[in-house]
Motif scaffolding. Structure first.
Motif, PDB file in Angstrom:
ATOM      1  N   ARG A  51     -73.158 -39.128  16.664  1.00 33.29           N
ATOM      2  CA  ARG A  51     -74.449 -39.094  15.961  1.00 33.29           C
ATOM      3  C   ARG A  51     -75.520 -38.388  16.789  1.00 33.29           C
ATOM      4  N   GLU A  52     -75.536 -38.627  18.097  1.00 30.82           N
ATOM      5  CA  GLU A  52     -76.508 -37.945  18.953  1.00 30.82           C
ATOM      6  C   GLU A  52     -76.234 -36.442  18.968  1.00 30.82           C
ATOM      7  N   ALA A  53     -74.961 -36.081  19.044  1.00 31.07           N
ATOM      8  CA  ALA A  53     -74.598 -34.662  19.011  1.00 31.07           C
ATOM      9  C   ALA A  53     -75.046 -34.032  17.695  1.00 31.07           C
ATOM     10  N   ALA A  54     -74.838 -34.738  16.587  1.00 25.40           N
ATOM     11  CA  ALA A  54     -75.236 -34.230  15.272  1.00 25.40           C
ATOM     12  C   ALA A  54     -76.744 -34.007  15.226  1.00 25.40           C
ATOM     13  N   GLN A  55     -77.480 -34.939  15.767  1.00 25.65           N
ATOM     14  CA  GLN A  55     -78.939 -34.826  15.761  1.00 25.65           C
ATOM     15  C   GLN A  55     -79.408 -33.611  16.582  1.00 25.65           C
TER      16      GLN A  55
ATOM     17  N   ARG B  90     -81.852 -28.466  16.929  1.00 31.75           N
ATOM     18  CA  ARG B  90     -81.944 -27.218  17.704  1.00 31.75           C
ATOM     19  C   ARG B  90     -81.287 -26.017  17.022  1.00 31.75           C
ATOM     20  N   GLY B  91     -80.656 -26.265  15.886  1.00 29.65           N
ATOM     21  CA  GLY B  91     -80.005 -25.171  15.175  1.00 29.65           C
ATOM     22  C   GLY B  91     -78.753 -24.670  15.860  1.00 29.65           C
ATOM     23  N   PHE B  92     -78.069 -25.556  16.593  1.00 28.06           N
ATOM     24  CA  PHE B  92     -76.843 -25.178  17.304  1.00 28.06           C
ATOM     25  C   PHE B  92     -75.627 -25.436  16.420  1.00 28.06           C
ATOM     26  N   ARG B  93     -74.634 -24.569  16.551  1.00 24.43           N
ATOM     27  CA  ARG B  93     -73.346 -24.806  15.904  1.00 24.43           C
ATOM     28  C   ARG B  93     -72.279 -25.190  16.923  1.00 24.43           C
ATOM     29  N   HIS B  94     -72.660 -25.106  18.215  1.00 23.03           N
ATOM     30  CA  HIS B  94     -71.735 -25.432  19.302  1.00 23.03           C
ATOM     31  C   HIS B  94     -72.490 -26.148  20.412  1.00 23.03           C
ATOM     32  N   LEU B  95     -71.856 -27.151  21.001  1.00 28.00           N
ATOM     33  CA  LEU B  95     -72.368 -27.791  22.212  1.00 28.00           C
ATOM     34  C   LEU B  95     -71.314 -27.627  23.295  1.00 28.00           C
ATOM     35  N   VAL B  96     -71.744 -27.176  24.458  1.00 31.92           N
ATOM     36  CA  VAL B  96     -70.826 -27.041  25.586  1.00 31.92           C
ATOM     37  C   VAL B  96     -70.745 -28.387  26.282  1.00 31.92           C
ATOM     38  N   VAL B  97     -69.539 -28.902  26.395  1.00 28.25           N
ATOM     39  CA  VAL B  97     -69.306 -30.219  26.991  1.00 28.25           C
ATOM     40  C   VAL B  97     -68.874 -30.030  28.444  1.00 28.25           C
TER      41      VAL B  97
ATOM     42  N   LEU C  83     -77.458 -25.814  26.188  1.00 30.12           N
ATOM     43  CA  LEU C  83     -77.668 -27.240  26.367  1.00 30.12           C
ATOM     44  C   LEU C  83     -76.283 -27.841  26.500  1.00 30.12           C
ATOM     45  N   THR C  84     -76.022 -28.447  27.632  1.00 34.57           N
ATOM     46  CA  THR C  84     -74.704 -29.051  27.827  1.00 34.57           C
ATOM     47  C   THR C  84     -74.763 -30.523  27.440  1.00 34.57           C
ATOM     48  N   ALA C  85     -73.600 -31.063  27.153  1.00 37.85           N
ATOM     49  CA  ALA C  85     -73.498 -32.456  26.732  1.00 37.85           C
ATOM     50  C   ALA C  85     -72.364 -33.130  27.490  1.00 37.85           C
ATOM     51  N   PRO C  86     -72.538 -34.405  27.829  1.00 37.79           N
ATOM     52  CA  PRO C  86     -71.439 -35.144  28.445  1.00 37.79           C
ATOM     53  C   PRO C  86     -70.433 -35.573  27.376  1.00 37.79           C
TER      54      PRO C  86
ATOM     55  N   ASP D 189     -65.691 -29.891  14.726  1.00 34.09           N
ATOM     56  CA  ASP D 189     -65.404 -31.154  15.411  1.00 34.09           C
ATOM     57  C   ASP D 189     -66.348 -32.250  14.932  1.00 34.09           C
ATOM     58  N   LEU D 190     -67.593 -31.881  14.673  1.00 38.20           N
ATOM     59  CA  LEU D 190     -68.584 -32.829  14.186  1.00 38.20           C
ATOM     60  C   LEU D 190     -68.169 -33.411  12.835  1.00 38.20           C
TER      61      LEU D 190
END
Length: 133
Positions: A85-89, A94-101, A76-79, A116-117
């Motif tokens: 807060r949205e990233a934290a949610q 989803r049980g993710f420890r990383h978001l690919v930006v 799941l990528t993120a802008p 980073d969070l």
């Protein structure tokens, strides 16, 4: 607060045909918990330290098995404009420890991690405390 300024930009990247061992060694050498898998310079997946541990626990030969065999394809990528807060949610739900930006073209910008969070949430708490003082 947006995740862009908090995102780690020095990202370990690997190819699908790299060995699991190469990815693991790269993570250890860089002190990171993930490697983003790129195809045509765009992120298609992520392999994490947990993926590597699971593979080895199941008896995988890291020299002969490829990253593609253990790739987390739930990418799941993120802008960079996403709020902390949205990233934290998303990470919690989803049980993710990383978001690919990624940028608007889908190219890799960096990885937003749990570390980073925490920094972002602490900054928000501090800003809120300063505003009410």
């Amino acid at each position: 607060m947006e995740i862009g300024p908090l995102t780690t930009r020095a990202v370990l990247t690997v190819k699908e045909d790299d060995s699991l061992r190469e990815a693991a060694v790269g993570m250890v050498e860089r002190g990171v918990g993930s490697a983003v898998v790129l195809v045509d310079r765009k992120p298609v997946g992520i392999v994490t330290d947990r993926d590597v541990m699971r593979a080895y626990a199941q008896g995988a030969d890291g020299q002969t098995r490829n990253v593609a065999d253990y790739l987390s394809r739930r990418l799941l990528t993120a802008p960079a404009t996403m709020s902390v807060r949205e990233a934290a949610q998303i990470m919690r739900d989803r049980g993710f420890r990383h978001l690919v930006v990624v940028d608007d073209a889908g190219a890799l910008v960096g990885v937003f991690s749990m570390r980073d969070l925490v920094v972002g949430l602490l900054q928000e708490i501090q800003a809120s405390a300063s505003a009410s003082a």
